[in-house]
Design an enzyme around this catalytic site. Sequence first.
Site, PDB file in Angstrom:
ATOM      1  N   CYS A 128       0.811  -1.221   0.000  1.00  0.00           N
ATOM      2  CA  CYS A 128       0.000   0.000   0.000  1.00  0.00           C
ATOM      3  C   CYS A 128       0.848   1.278   0.000  1.00  0.00           C
ATOM      4  O   CYS A 128       0.600   2.205  -0.776  1.00  0.00           O
ATOM      5  CB  CYS A 128      -0.942  -0.012   1.199  1.00  0.00           C
ATOM      6  SG  CYS A 128      -0.136  -0.411   2.768  1.00  0.00           S
TER       7      CYS A 128
ATOM      8  N   HIS B 181      -2.748   6.406   4.513  1.00  0.00           N
ATOM      9  CA  HIS B 181      -1.334   6.574   4.840  1.00  0.00           C
ATOM     10  C   HIS B 181      -0.848   7.920   4.290  1.00  0.00           C
ATOM     11  O   HIS B 181      -1.158   8.274   3.150  1.00  0.00           O
ATOM     12  CB  HIS B 181      -0.481   5.477   4.203  1.00  0.00           C
ATOM     13  CG  HIS B 181      -0.725   4.104   4.756  1.00  0.00           C
ATOM     14  ND1 HIS B 181      -1.469   3.864   5.887  1.00  0.00           N
ATOM     15  CD2 HIS B 181      -0.280   2.891   4.343  1.00  0.00           C
ATOM     16  CE1 HIS B 181      -1.481   2.561   6.133  1.00  0.00           C
ATOM     17  NE2 HIS B 181      -0.779   1.953   5.213  1.00  0.00           N
TER      18      HIS B 181
END
Lengths: 334, 334
Positions: free
Chosen positions: A125, A238
Amino acid sequence: MKLAIVGATGAVGHELLKVLEGSRLPIDELQLYASPRSAGTQLPFRGENLTVQAMPEGAIPADVILASAGGSISLEMAPKWVAGGSVVIDNSSAFRYDPSVPLVVPEVNGAVALEHQGIIANPNCTTAIAAVAVYPIHQRYGVRRMIVSTYQATSGAGQKGIEELQEQTRQELAGESYTPAAFAHPIAFNVIPHIDAFQDNGYTKEEMKVVWETRKIFGDESLQVSCTAVRIPTFRTHAEAITLELERPATPQEVRELLSGAAGVEVRDDVTEKVYPMPLTATGKYDVEVGRIRQSLVFDGGIELFVAGDQLLKGAALNAVQIAEYLYEQGALK
Amino acid sequence: MKLAIVGATGAVGHELLKVLEGSRLPIDELQLYASPRSAGTQLPFRGENLTVQAMPEGAIPADVILASAGGSISLEMAPKWVAGGSVVIDNSSAFRYDPSVPLVVPEVNGAVALEHQGIIANPNCTTAIAAVAVYPIHQRYGVRRMIVSTYQATSGAGQKGIEELQEQTRQELAGESYTPAAFAHPIAFNVIPHIDAFQDNGYTKEEMKVVWETRKIFGDESLQVSCTAVRIPTFRTHAEAITLELERPATPQEVRELLSGAAGVEVRDDVTEKVYPMPLTATGKYDVEVGRIRQSLVFDGGIELFVAGDQLLKGAALNAVQIAEYLYEQGALK
């Protein structure tokens, strides 16, 4: 087209269903699989309720299988699924470093997906989020060194990560005691510089994934990448602070214009209006937010930037569906 | 010795009282000053209750004044206090870039404090924390480039920052709405890459403080420093990911040994036991925690590390008291 999701009840599975709901793929049938204890669960999809089934022992009757049930299941089952005629888009790290398996971010290296031998790997990710922002810069200016510090959400550890932050935060505010389970230490109001297992070189596997996978996706083994991966008390999305040394000098304005036209990127960079990437604004968004674009103070002509990307979307479910869409549009799927 | 605290009721003032409680300074009298609305507040010190007074308009009858009431008060009042015969240790940024004012981290450049002309500046919290960890490396190996990404706690914005995180977190979990006040955006479960005002070069003043102040404290204007300063939802203790390019190659083991003997540093670097710097363990500690020491992947012979330091202590109150202690031990105070 027959599609299957393996790991349909997990955090990424949940997002896969939502992304497929709006996908342009011609889905004739969607099969949902999970562990036996989740079998029977009903999940909504395009106005119907689909029943989750226990994963079969052998092949799955689907053209495309989106696998998100962990590395050990993928490692064991993916070859069987491929033998049964399916194309497997795998969200685990099981096959990412296999030279015969394409590792794909469609905006960057979609074409290599066409060379698959049954399995296509979906990247880590953190890597996928950085890649969409940095690759256009790499193409035009040549990235020589890339230094990444991450601010990673608890949903990176799945549903249990989300629940642990929620419950621990409540307990912390109430002055109650608790024992960490999803993370190595308490995460409520704390920072943990430790994601995935430590390697012999002192980096975590999460940090090395950024190094290995960025090189493979960019197709440039000479790229120098370093990373510090840090878990922080956010639920989702994130963020990453990225410093770039470039072969050819760039100005912030040039990079801002370049990225404004880049696929998968939303430039949010108007500091006078307090506009910059944040989990608050990037969560639920398909595009990766990029901002704080400025001239590096340590590399002549280099660039520093800040990105925020929903790691369950571009970092996982969305990218996997985009790979399937790319294959379909290239006529590489039935 | 007569000591005074200006700004005694703030977050740093509170810590100054606690640090002075255990200080080796021979304190004959401690005067507490704050704004008129806080006058009359009683604060405990060494078994007594001291009464907070409104700050007088002119001189303060103290040998040493620890000022932590903001830049504009320091700018206006410090010259008057100096004229009255006091030595001023100022926690604001008002005088830090004045060439005639020493900017001091005692472990790094204590001696320059002796050259003061009445005012000594206490550095920015993020800078002070990084300085104690990086300076021993700079002395032995020569830091050429230093890239810093910060994970900064809400108490960096004072008591109102702490309260806003606490209240917003509760509201967020309860699904209630709220309006941010202490920060530009909601901070609960979010990340804000914006601390202090934006400068013309796109960096925030907080980021430029790390650049300017590290150079001044290290006494090396050739040092190349860059910083991304990020507010995260923790209450206390700033963490920092730091990447160092060095003139002479270092190994992680050499740096670990070097820092194990360094003043103001606690090496917490045993990843097999999940030991690394965290706000959870560094909060309330005088030493700055340093760990995740590893060979840089982007600079040959360079080093990457992670630090966590209580920014109200080493980043503010503790460092100010240590400056006073240094002056006293050098016979430079009455």
